[in-house]
Enzyme design. Structure first.
Site, PDB file in Angstrom:
ATOM      1  N   GLU A  22      83.597  44.385   1.447  1.00  0.00           N
ATOM      2  CA  GLU A  22      84.481  43.658   0.655  1.00  0.00           C
ATOM      3  C   GLU A  22      85.640  44.865   0.502  1.00  0.00           C
ATOM      4  O   GLU A  22      85.515  45.769  -0.060  1.00  0.00           O
ATOM      5  CB  GLU A  22      83.950  43.363  -0.939  1.00  0.00           C
ATOM      6  CG  GLU A  22      84.638  42.496  -1.777  1.00  0.00           C
ATOM      7  CD  GLU A  22      85.664  43.271  -2.829  1.00  0.00           C
ATOM      8  OE1 GLU A  22      86.938  43.496  -2.143  1.00  0.00           O
ATOM      9  OE2 GLU A  22      85.208  43.537  -3.596  1.00  0.00           O
ATOM     10  N   GLY A  66      79.331  59.156   2.106  1.00  0.00           N
ATOM     11  CA  GLY A  66      79.197  57.834   2.963  1.00  0.00           C
ATOM     12  C   GLY A  66      78.697  57.812   4.350  1.00  0.00           C
ATOM     13  O   GLY A  66      78.358  57.046   4.810  1.00  0.00           O
ATOM     14  N   CYS A  89      91.362  44.423  -6.339  1.00  0.00           N
ATOM     15  CA  CYS A  89      91.589  43.884  -4.790  1.00  0.00           C
ATOM     16  C   CYS A  89      91.953  42.389  -4.714  1.00  0.00           C
ATOM     17  O   CYS A  89      92.497  42.074  -3.716  1.00  0.00           O
ATOM     18  CB  CYS A  89      90.135  44.244  -4.018  1.00  0.00           C
ATOM     19  SG  CYS A  89      88.870  43.508  -5.106  1.00  0.00           S
ATOM     20  N   GLY A  91      79.496  62.402  -4.848  1.00  0.00           N
ATOM     21  CA  GLY A  91      80.115  63.270  -3.826  1.00  0.00           C
ATOM     22  C   GLY A  91      81.292  62.657  -3.068  1.00  0.00           C
ATOM     23  O   GLY A  91      81.765  61.500  -3.627  1.00  0.00           O
ATOM     24  N   GLU A 104      98.717  45.949   0.921  1.00  0.00           N
ATOM     25  CA  GLU A 104      98.223  46.181  -0.262  1.00  0.00           C
ATOM     26  C   GLU A 104      98.388  47.566  -0.980  1.00  0.00           C
ATOM     27  O   GLU A 104      98.365  48.491  -0.680  1.00  0.00           O
ATOM     28  CB  GLU A 104      96.625  46.264  -0.301  1.00  0.00           C
ATOM     29  CG  GLU A 104      95.889  46.189  -1.463  1.00  0.00           C
ATOM     30  CD  GLU A 104      94.355  46.182  -1.567  1.00  0.00           C
ATOM     31  OE1 GLU A 104      93.866  45.430  -2.439  1.00  0.00           O
ATOM     32  OE2 GLU A 104      93.798  46.907  -0.652  1.00  0.00           O
ATOM     33  N   GLY A 138      83.354  60.636  -0.368  1.00  0.00           N
ATOM     34  CA  GLY A 138      83.094  59.556   0.692  1.00  0.00           C
ATOM     35  C   GLY A 138      82.714  60.070   2.087  1.00  0.00           C
ATOM     36  O   GLY A 138      81.935  59.687   2.965  1.00  0.00           O
ATOM     37  N   LYS A 144      76.390  55.713  -4.122  1.00  0.00           N
ATOM     38  CA  LYS A 144      77.032  56.710  -4.032  1.00  0.00           C
ATOM     39  C   LYS A 144      78.664  56.221  -4.849  1.00  0.00           C
ATOM     40  O   LYS A 144      79.325  55.435  -4.459  1.00  0.00           O
ATOM     41  CB  LYS A 144      77.765  57.030  -2.561  1.00  0.00           C
ATOM     42  CG  LYS A 144      78.596  58.318  -2.648  1.00  0.00           C
ATOM     43  CD  LYS A 144      79.540  58.235  -1.608  1.00  0.00           C
ATOM     44  CE  LYS A 144      80.793  57.702  -2.054  1.00  0.00           C
ATOM     45  NZ  LYS A 144      81.588  58.375  -3.345  1.00  0.00           N
TER      46      LYS A 144
END
Length: 471
Positions: free
Chosen positions: A245, A207, A279, A201, A377, A203, A170
């Site tokens: 991650e 997902g 990240c 698509g 973040e 998430g 995905k």
């Protein structure tokens, strides 16, 4: 205009079960760059069924057969590198030199690494009379982010292929173009039907359907912490393996020596790469407090030297990926001002002379580790400089974070750099710019679990079986 409204399922390009399209926006121009289909649970079910059907055959292929397929993929990848770079430049606004360089190069590096690891990987090891066998885990769902589209996609696909797994990818809705080309590469290379499948698509739909699907054996997700938490909850009902991650707020410790100016300049410029949308970015720059005036002068000059503009031109930094991301970053910059951080470069709004596109000014604050801009973040070109009193203090600040994905140490004394790196509670640390495709990558604490890259990345996709009395 790119028209990517078909999914890749069971070796064929197919229409979605329920037609629904979405525009993909070029963040540099704010214009529509193409369209994709948004898949449904029915599309996921088709893709999972194809992967499940293909698993018995693919899982029993030999090392040599998988190497042949990876070699064919490598040839196709090399042939279409320019197209991949163009797509990345268009979908996320990466400057041409970065899109065609490091972005595409990371995918190629992970492919070459998978080939190198597979050649010598020990799937069977005899311990006394017991054979310990590592076998493919099964059907894997790979959910990837938009910020480094080839890196994050290839670091999952190629180890999964190499270990004998089948998969459903995905890709990110914001950056789907390069994934479409990669699927074409795999198809042209002769990956057997059902081994690799791709459904585009959102998430929340795709997902979730993958995370809860009883015929999916593993989820590998790279993205934000809140989504990672939800995936773990969704996957718990079927006890599937989950590799995460997630985010980071990585510390970059610059030692107090004659290389300080060069290291501060490099760290500041490096933070602005990919518009700060990394990240593992060293977003907290830890420097000796006694040399703060020098640090500020160097960091300001480095930030102001970052050229920002049209990614098709000769610039160092393009836009951030979307209007939403732009607004989030602007909110964080304002929070930094509101909580008393000292602004030494950049600030709110677009760079001077730019009125269109989601461009952010390369921004540098001097602050403290308790500020929001040092805790959360930001995922944009915003650096926070924090002073330390001595090495113990620097390590204390570095480790005072909810995250632990990456870290950086730079200095002239290699032994001191190594000692500092040993004390940092984080999963991946670069000493004086070190980089290695075979080094395991992943985080401590809220930065996730599991490891990708190199041989450790293979282990994510393998089950361990003990055969007692084998010998």
């Amino acid at each position: 205009m790119r028209d990517y409204r078909k999914f890749y399922i069971d070796g064929q390009w197919v229409d979605p079960v329920e037609p629904k399209t979405a525009d993909v926006i070029n963040p540099a121009t704010e214009a529509v760059a193409g369209s994709i289909s948004l898949g449904s649970v029915a599309d996921v079910n088709k893709a999972v069924a194809a992967a499940r059907k293909a698993f018995p055959g693919w899982s029993q292929t030999s090392r040599e057969q998988r190497l042949d397929i990876l070699g064919a993929i490598q040839a196709e990848y090399q042939r279409r590198q320019t197209e991949l770079g163009d797509a990345i430049m268009e979908e996320i606004g990466a400057p041409s030199s970065l899109a065609h360089g490091f972005h595409v190069g990371l995918g190629a590096g992970h492919l070459q690494t998978a080939i190198e690891v597979l050649r010598d990987f020990r799937f069977d090891e005899l311990h006394g009379a017991t054979m310990i066998a590592k076998e493919p885990i099964g059907v894997c769902a790979l959910i990837t982010p938009w910020n480094w589209p080839m890196n994050q996609t290839c670091v999952k696909i190629f180890p999964a292929l190499a270990t004998g797994c089948t998969m459903i990818l995905k890709p990110p809705q914001l950056a789907p173009f390069s994934a479409q080309i990669l699927a074409e590469i795999l198809d042209a290379a002769g990956v057997p039907a059902g081994v690799f499948n791709m459904v585009q698509g959102s998430g929340s739909v795709i997902g979730t359907a993958l995370s809860t699907h009883e015929d999916v054996d593993m989820i590998s997700f790279t993205g934000s912490e809140p989504v990672g938490v939800q995936i773990q909850k969704d996957a718990a009902t079927t006890i599937k393996r989950v590799g995460l991650e997630l985010g980071g707020k990585s510390a970059f410790i610059v030692l107090d020596d004659e290389a300080l100016a060069a290291n501060v300049g490099g760290a500041t410029g490096g933070m602005m790469g990919n518009s700060g949308q990394t990240c593992s970015a060293g977003s907290r720059l830890l420097v000796p407090a006694s040399r703060m005036d020098e640090v500020i002068a160097v960091a300001r000059a480095a930030a102001e030297a970052v050229t920002v503009g049209d990614p098709t031109g000769n610039v160092a930094m393009g836009p951030v990926v979307s209007k939403s991301q732009y607004n989030i970053i602007q909110d964080y910059i304002q929070k930094g001002l509101d909580e008393g951080a000292t602004l030494i470069a950049g600030g709110p709004g677009r760079p001077e002379g730019i009125d269109n596109g989601w461009f952010v000014r390369p921004t540098v604050f001097v602050g403290t580790n308790d500020m929001v801009i040092a805790r959360e973040e930001i995922f944009g070109p915003v650096l926070v400089i924090i002073g330390y009193d001595d090495i113990d203090h620097a390590v204390e600040i570095a480790n005072d974070s909810d995250f632990g994905l990456a870290g950086y140490v730079s200095g002239s004394d290699a032994e001191q750099c190594r000692a500092v790196a040993r004390r940092m509670r984080t999963g991946w640390i670069s000493i004086n710019g070190g980089f290695d495709f075979h080094a395991p990558f992943g985080g401590y604490k809220r930065s996730g679990n599991g490891r990708e890259w190199g041989a450790h990345g293979f282990l994510e996709y393998l089950e361990v079986k003990s055969l007692l009395g084998y010998a």
